[in-house]
Design an enzyme around this catalytic site. Structure first.
Site, short mmCIF file in Angstrom:
data_model
loop_
_atom_site.label_atom_id
_atom_site.label_comp_id
_atom_site.label_asym_id
_atom_site.label_seq_id
_atom_site.Cartn_x
_atom_site.Cartn_y
_atom_site.Cartn_z
N HIS A 249 13.21 -11.49 17.24
CA HIS A 249 13.72 -11.08 18.88
C HIS A 249 15.01 -10.13 18.64
O HIS A 249 15.83 -10.13 19.90
CB HIS A 249 13.67 -12.42 19.53
CG HIS A 249 12.62 -13.17 19.52
ND1 HIS A 249 12.56 -14.49 19.90
CD2 HIS A 249 11.39 -12.86 19.58
CE1 HIS A 249 11.30 -14.82 20.11
NE2 HIS A 249 10.39 -13.65 19.91
N THR B 232 12.71 -25.62 17.25
CA THR B 232 12.06 -24.72 18.44
C THR B 232 11.27 -25.55 18.99
O THR B 232 10.28 -26.47 18.57
CB THR B 232 11.31 -23.52 17.66
OG1 THR B 232 10.68 -22.72 18.78
CG2 THR B 232 10.19 -23.78 16.78
N THR C 90 14.77 -32.74 17.08
CA THR C 90 15.36 -33.96 17.98
C THR C 90 14.01 -34.40 18.72
O THR C 90 14.65 -35.60 19.38
CB THR C 90 16.55 -33.71 18.47
OG1 THR C 90 16.47 -32.44 19.41
CG2 THR C 90 17.61 -33.34 17.36
N ALA D 4 18.62 -30.74 12.97
CA ALA D 4 18.64 -29.95 11.71
C ALA D 4 19.53 -29.85 10.74
O ALA D 4 19.39 -29.75 9.52
CB ALA D 4 18.54 -28.48 12.19
C1 BV8 Z 1 5.59 -10.25 23.93
C2 BV8 Z 1 15.81 -12.80 23.01
C3 BV8 Z 1 3.71 -8.60 24.20
C4 BV8 Z 1 16.26 -12.58 24.15
C5 BV8 Z 1 13.83 -14.29 23.26
C6 BV8 Z 1 0.90 -15.38 24.46
C7 BV8 Z 1 0.98 -14.04 23.52
C8 BV8 Z 1 2.11 -13.26 23.76
C9 BV8 Z 1 3.04 -13.31 24.80
C10 BV8 Z 1 2.88 -14.36 25.70
C11 BV8 Z 1 2.02 -15.35 25.49
N1 BV8 Z 1 2.15 -16.21 26.44
C12 BV8 Z 1 3.17 -15.84 27.18
C13 BV8 Z 1 3.56 -14.91 26.93
C14 BV8 Z 1 4.80 -14.03 27.29
C15 BV8 Z 1 6.09 -14.46 26.84
C16 BV8 Z 1 6.29 -15.91 26.32
O1 BV8 Z 1 6.00 -16.47 25.53
N2 BV8 Z 1 6.69 -16.46 27.72
C17 BV8 Z 1 6.97 -17.92 27.19
C18 BV8 Z 1 8.16 -18.41 28.33
C19 BV8 Z 1 5.62 -18.73 27.78
N3 BV8 Z 1 6.45 -13.78 25.54
C20 BV8 Z 1 6.90 -12.56 25.51
O2 BV8 Z 1 7.18 -11.94 26.54
C21 BV8 Z 1 7.06 -11.91 24.10
N4 BV8 Z 1 6.68 -10.48 24.08
O3 BV8 Z 1 4.51 -11.11 23.61
O4 BV8 Z 1 4.94 -8.96 24.08
C22 BV8 Z 1 3.51 -8.87 25.79
C23 BV8 Z 1 4.07 -8.03 26.73
C24 BV8 Z 1 3.66 -8.27 27.95
C25 BV8 Z 1 2.95 -9.23 28.27
C26 BV8 Z 1 2.37 -9.93 27.34
C27 BV8 Z 1 2.72 -9.78 26.08
C28 BV8 Z 1 8.60 -11.66 23.91
C29 BV8 Z 1 9.34 -12.92 23.64
C30 BV8 Z 1 10.65 -12.88 23.33
C31 BV8 Z 1 11.58 -13.33 24.32
N5 BV8 Z 1 13.14 -13.08 23.80
N6 BV8 Z 1 15.14 -14.13 22.93
C32 BV8 Z 1 17.53 -13.43 24.37
O5 BV8 Z 1 17.86 -14.32 23.40
O6 BV8 Z 1 18.44 -13.12 25.42
S1 BV8 Z 1 12.99 -15.68 23.48
C33 BV8 Z 1 14.22 -16.80 23.32
O7 BV8 Z 1 13.85 -18.10 24.04
C34 BV8 Z 1 14.68 -17.29 22.10
O8 BV8 Z 1 14.65 -16.01 21.11
C35 BV8 Z 1 13.63 -18.32 21.55
O9 BV8 Z 1 12.75 -17.59 21.22
C36 BV8 Z 1 13.38 -18.71 22.98
C37 BV8 Z 1 13.71 -20.34 22.90
O10 BV8 Z 1 12.89 -20.89 22.15
P1 BV8 Z 1 13.65 -22.04 21.13
O11 BV8 Z 1 14.03 -21.24 19.98
O12 BV8 Z 1 12.54 -22.95 20.81
O13 BV8 Z 1 14.60 -22.79 22.04
P2 BV8 Z 1 14.60 -23.97 22.83
O14 BV8 Z 1 16.05 -24.02 23.49
O15 BV8 Z 1 13.25 -23.59 23.87
O16 BV8 Z 1 14.22 -25.03 22.28
C38 BV8 Z 1 15.40 -25.62 21.60
C39 BV8 Z 1 14.59 -26.49 20.50
O17 BV8 Z 1 15.41 -27.19 19.49
C40 BV8 Z 1 14.28 -27.87 21.27
O18 BV8 Z 1 12.78 -28.10 20.85
C41 BV8 Z 1 14.84 -29.04 21.07
O19 BV8 Z 1 14.41 -30.44 21.08
C42 BV8 Z 1 15.52 -28.46 19.63
N7 BV8 Z 1 16.94 -29.12 19.21
C43 BV8 Z 1 17.92 -29.08 20.05
N8 BV8 Z 1 19.02 -29.36 19.31
C44 BV8 Z 1 18.36 -29.64 17.81
C45 BV8 Z 1 16.95 -29.36 17.87
N9 BV8 Z 1 16.20 -29.40 16.82
C46 BV8 Z 1 16.91 -29.91 15.71
N10 BV8 Z 1 18.33 -30.22 15.65
C47 BV8 Z 1 19.20 -29.85 16.74
N11 BV8 Z 1 20.31 -30.42 16.58
#
Ligand code: BV8
Length: 252
Positions: A126, A200, A226, A243
């Site tokens: 990303h 993630t 977690t 982690a």
């Molecule tokens: C795309 C950069 C083609 C920006 C980010 C199916 C296929 C393709 C696309 C899609 C699809 N379904 C939906 C989509 C669209 C979309 C998407 O996925 N939407 C989601 C919300 C449903 N995807 C896209 O748009 C992607 N592009 O596919 O292009 C396309 C084009 C047009 C239309 C369709 C397709 C682009 C996605 C990238 C977006 N950019 N980041 C920035 O940072 O500002 S994403 C950003 O959010 C992060 O990079 C990361 O990927 C995401 C957050 O996710 P996590 O890393 O999992 O973090 P989160 O906070 O959610 O969870 C934290 C986890 O850690 C939790 O589980 C927690 O329990 C755990 N945790 C907490 N503390 C700890 C821990 N674990 C261990 N130890 C700890 N201490």
């Protein structure tokens, strides 16, 4: 914080890692959480809590509110610049140093902490929080050097001739991932015999889809988190814990 996973589960996965010849690790925001970088699941703190990350991390969001989105990224850059890689980042870098070529690290994170911990060849799906690029096609005067030194906290630099704006060099929602990074990640996922999925929620695609690709290719899947994730149904083992506790126990 939930209790760490029982030792026998850790030992079993340590054995899988010892037997593995090609390990693929997919990380998310949870790996950086204990460095002090807020995850996306956690409500953004303070002023930013009123906005949805999906709206802020998008081209329409930036075009609608360039100063607000630019400021959010400047805020995050300042926050990440002030923190350090944690034991999870170092465990991954240490394993890669001890076992050259056996581990491919694929990250969704844009904070650069894996790279700062010394992990080599990080596949950054990303982009990079600290990179910038032009929002639109450039005019002959749109030169980044022209904008050097104008990284004010509240306004994105603009070309004085055509008004083109600088934007963060990250992949926004609705934007395609860099093809080379996605290709490298898919090769690693489809070619590994063990995939570790750490910190993630498994919500964002196509990154989360890499786990199914690994499983379909015959790899074992281990989830380190977690809390429950959207990917748990694909896991051969789920190690509940932080982690910074579990990854050093597995990789040390
Ligand atoms: C795309 C950069 C083609 C920006 C980010 C199916 C296929 C393709 C696309 C899609 C699809 N379904 C939906 C989509 C669209 C979309 C998407 O996925 N939407 C989601 C919300 C449903 N995807 C896209 O748009 C992607 N592009 O596919 O292009 C396309 C084009 C047009 C239309 C369709 C397709 C682009 C996605 C990238 C977006 N950019 N980041 C920035 O940072 O500002 S994403 C950003 O959010 C992060 O990079 C990361 O990927 C995401 C957050 O996710 P996590 O890393 O999992 O973090 P989160 O906070 O959610 O969870 C934290 C986890 O850690 C939790 O589980 C927690 O329990 C755990 N945790 C907490 N503390 C700890 C821990 N674990 C261990 N130890 C700890 N201490």
């Amino acid at each position: 914080m939930p209790a760490a996973e029982p030792d026998h589960a850790i030992e079993a996965v340590r054995d899988w890692i010892a037997q593995s010849r090609r390990l693929c690790v997919l990380t998310g925001a949870g790996v950086s959480a204990e460095s002090g970088v807020p995850t996306f699941r956690d409500a953004q703190t303070g002023y930013w809590a009123q906005f949805r990350a999906e709206d802020m991390a998008s081209e329409p969001g930036f075009r609608a509110h360039p100063a607000r989105v630019w400021h959010w990224y400047q805020h995050r850059r300042g926050l990440v610049s002030a923190v350090a890689p944690n034991a999870a980042h170092h465990a991954l870098a240490g394993f890669a140093a001890q076992h050259p070529g056996r581990l491919t690290l694929v990250t969704q994170n844009v904070d650069g902490l894996h790279q700062r911990a010394g992990s080599p060849d990080v596949v950054a799906l990303h982009g990079d929080l600290f990179a910038d690029q032009w929002l639109d096609a450039c005019c002959p005067q749109c030169t980044p050097a022209l904008q050097a030194g104008q990284l004010t906290a509240t306004e994105p630099p603009a070309c004085p001739y055509c008004g083109n704006l600088r934007r963060p060099g990250v992949v926004w929602f609705g934007e395609c991932l860099p093809q080379a990074a996605l290709d490298a990640a898919e090769v690693a996922a489809q070619g590994c015999d063990l995939m570790l999925v750490a910190g993630t929620a498994g919500v964002v695609y196509p990154a989360a889809g890499l786990v199914l690709q690994a499983r379909d290719a015959g790899a074992r899947v281990v989830i380190v988190n977690t809390a429950p994730t959207e990917l748990d149904r694909l896991a051969d083992a789920m190690l509940q814990g932080a982690a910074t506790t579990v990854l050093p126990a597995l990789l040390g």
